[in-house]
Design an enzyme around this catalytic site. Structure first.
Site, mmCIF file in Angstrom:
data_model
loop_
_atom_site.group_PDB
_atom_site.id
_atom_site.type_symbol
_atom_site.label_atom_id
_atom_site.label_comp_id
_atom_site.label_asym_id
_atom_site.label_seq_id
_atom_site.Cartn_x
_atom_site.Cartn_y
_atom_site.Cartn_z
ATOM 1 N N LYS A 75 0.860 -1.193 0.000
ATOM 2 C CA LYS A 75 0.000 0.000 0.000
ATOM 3 C C LYS A 75 0.886 1.230 0.000
ATOM 4 C CE LYS A 75 -3.926 1.833 2.740
ATOM 5 N NZ LYS A 75 -4.793 1.553 3.904
ATOM 6 N N SER A 150 -9.757 1.526 2.908
ATOM 7 C CA SER A 150 -8.897 2.370 2.117
ATOM 8 C C SER A 150 -7.837 1.613 1.316
ATOM 9 C CB SER A 150 -8.185 3.378 3.023
ATOM 10 O OG SER A 150 -7.331 2.718 3.942
ATOM 11 N N SER A 174 -9.874 -1.094 6.986
ATOM 12 C CA SER A 174 -9.317 -0.868 5.648
ATOM 13 C C SER A 174 -8.638 -2.052 4.991
ATOM 14 C CB SER A 174 -8.332 0.294 5.684
ATOM 15 O OG SER A 174 -9.038 1.489 5.622
HETATM 16 N N1 GLN Z 1 -12.969 3.580 6.490
HETATM 17 C C1 GLN Z 1 -12.393 3.935 7.755
HETATM 18 C C2 GLN Z 1 -11.983 5.376 7.741
HETATM 19 O O1 GLN Z 1 -12.269 6.020 6.788
HETATM 20 C C3 GLN Z 1 -11.251 3.030 8.067
HETATM 21 C C4 GLN Z 1 -10.004 3.425 7.409
HETATM 22 C C5 GLN Z 1 -8.843 2.529 7.727
HETATM 23 O O2 GLN Z 1 -8.984 1.458 8.303
HETATM 24 N N2 GLN Z 1 -7.682 3.038 7.392
HETATM 25 O O3 GLN Z 1 -11.397 5.883 8.641
#
Ligand code: GLN
Length: 468
Positions: A75, A150, A174
């Site tokens: 990532k 994400s 994410s």
């Molecule tokens: N979707 C969640 C957020 O927007 C989780 C993001 C993540 O785990 N990095 O914060």
């Protein structure tokens, strides 16, 4: 496509070469990634050098690593020395990593080949990868849908067969949510099991790096290479000796009644989750109802706690030390212009929310309260784990949605994380495993949560489920 286990054993046994494995995947990426958009950058040149080095070492009789010749994508929020890292943000455009993240280094030590960096929501804030400043990532299963987020690029890369393993980071879901949307496995390790050194911090008390894979054995292999006690991350710990997995017989699977109420949920997702539980029961597991009465506060508590930490962590992007810089008439104007132009709207929203909740007059009402809720959620899990060895739930309330469907409604987007967030707040391990498809052909993920450091038996459970 070969699995990571097959690649590592074939390369180690000189049945084929790491260089050929790499070329096969690079060709596929070349043909298909213009449409999928999993990668922000393919490290073709350095990957070729790495693969050749692995082959040369093995040809010379050297000991092959556990990931010999396995192409792995990372990532774009993990440092890899000499390579760009942007967190899919304009503010880090042109930034080059000065050192390598421990998690990435652990893979390289096992002879993995780092194939590229994947797209993501800017600074890992989002659930669809639509918050990337650079490109759109499509769900390989249905290209009119988002891949989740994400870590959407990493999930898509594995689902498309671009690499058997990819790394993501999971702060509130994410890894697990995009794994569910793309029909692959995704593991959020126990907090502290994998070093965060070299991971761009979003919410340090919640962030964990973890793997995506197409099957349970590859997921286990990746995790075993990633996990280490790292003196450079004071929250990382040596993995304690774990109870060996001795089969599914008698394993207690808890179904939280709050997560099976069906309220606001897709019916097929719920049915496939129940079907996974029933399969395990038929194989000898015992199903039991558990309760997580404070889980309903998890989403608001998370968005306060995570945004507060983000507002402080992202303070370092000042236009002087990293990446993009906009000139101003004075220092203050330079900061304002850099941050105003460099950050996208979701990141700004989080910084404002977090700064507000940490401010003197509101700290007790927001940040402190969120921390108290976090403790209550942790206690709920401790009580549930008295009755159950693992907790099962859907990974997401619904399968992958269409592009643009939730971008104008941040609360709807935040609610995609309703089942994944509690795990991060409590520091548990959690995994999303493929549970089948909806009638419309979209993948559904089932989530299993375990006590801290119960990953070894979690893999045992996944393999049982995979084989029925
Ligand atoms: N979707 C969640 C957020 O927007 C989780 C993001 C993540 O785990 N990095 O914060």
């Amino acid at each position: 496509m070969k699995t990571a286990v097959e690649i590592a054993s074939g390369v180690a046994g000189k049945k084929f070469r790491a260089a050929d494995v790499l070329e096969e995947r690079l060709k596929l990426i070349n043909e298909q990634d213009a449409e999928i958009g999993a990668f922000l950058e393919v490290f073709a040149e350095t990957a070729r050098v790495q693969a050749a080095a692995v082959d040369a070492k093995i040809a010379a009789g050297g000991k092959p690593g556990r990931l010999a010749g396995v192409p792995v994508a990372i990532k774009d929020n993990m440092l890899y020395a000499g390579h760009r890292m942007t967190c899919a943000s304009k503010i880090l455009e042109g930034y080059i990593a000065p050192y390598t993240a421990t998690a990435v280094e652990n893979l390289i030590r096992e002879d993995a080949v780092i194939i590229g960096r994947t797209n993501m929501d800017e600074f890992a804030m989002g659930s669809s990868t639509e918050n990337s400043a650079f490109r759109k990532t499509r769900n390989p299963v249905n290209t009119s849908c988002v891949p989740g987020g994400s870590s959407g690029g990493s999930a898509a890369a594995v689902a498309a067969g671009f690499c058997p393993i990819a790394l993501g980071s999971d702060t509130g879901g994410s890894i697990r949510q995009p794994a569910a949307f793309c029909g692959v496995y995704g593991l959020k390790p126990t907090y502290g099991a994998v070093s965060r050194y070299g991971l761009a911090a979003f919410a340090s008390s919640l962030d964990q790096i973890g793997p995506f894979a197409a099957d349970a054995a590859d997921l286990e292999l990746a995790f075993s290479a990633l996990s280490s006690r790292d003196p450079k991350d004071s929250t990382s710990v040596a993995f304690p000796p774990a109870k060996p997995w001795d089969g599914i017989g008698g394993v207690r699977i808890g179904l939280p009644k709050e997560f099976f109420s069906g309220e606001g949920m897709d019916r097929e997702t719920l049915a496939l989750t129940r079907a996974a539980a029933v399969k395990l029961e038929k194989l000898g597991a015992r199903l039991t109802e558990v309760t997580l009465p404070n889980a309903k506060y998890a989403v608001p508590a998370y968005y306060i706690a995570a945004s507060s930490e983000a507002s402080s962590n992202l303070g370092r992007f000042d236009g002087i030390r990293y990446g993009f810089s906009a000139a101003g008439a004075n220092l203050k104007e330079g900061y304002q212009k850099t941050r105003g132009l460099g950050f996208g709207p979701e990141v700004k929203r989080r910084i404002m929310l977090g700064t507000y909740s940490l401010s003197a007059g509101y700290y007790d009402a927001y940040y402190l309260k969120a921390q108290k809720i976090r403790t209550l959620i942790k206690r709920d899990f401790e009580a549930a784990f008295e009755k159950a060895d693992f907790i099962i739930s859907p990974t997401t309330p619904s399968p992958a949605f269409k592009f643009g469907e939730k971008v104008s409604d941040p609360i709807a987007m935040y609610l995609s994380d309703i089942f994944t967030i509690p795990c991060n707040l409590a520091g548990l391990c959690g995994v999303s495993a493929p549970a089948g498809f909806t009638a419309g052909g979209l993948p559904v993920g089932v989530q299993f949560l375990g006590r801290p450091f119960s990953e070894p038996s979690l893999f045992g459970l996944l393999k049982v489920l995979e084989n029925v």
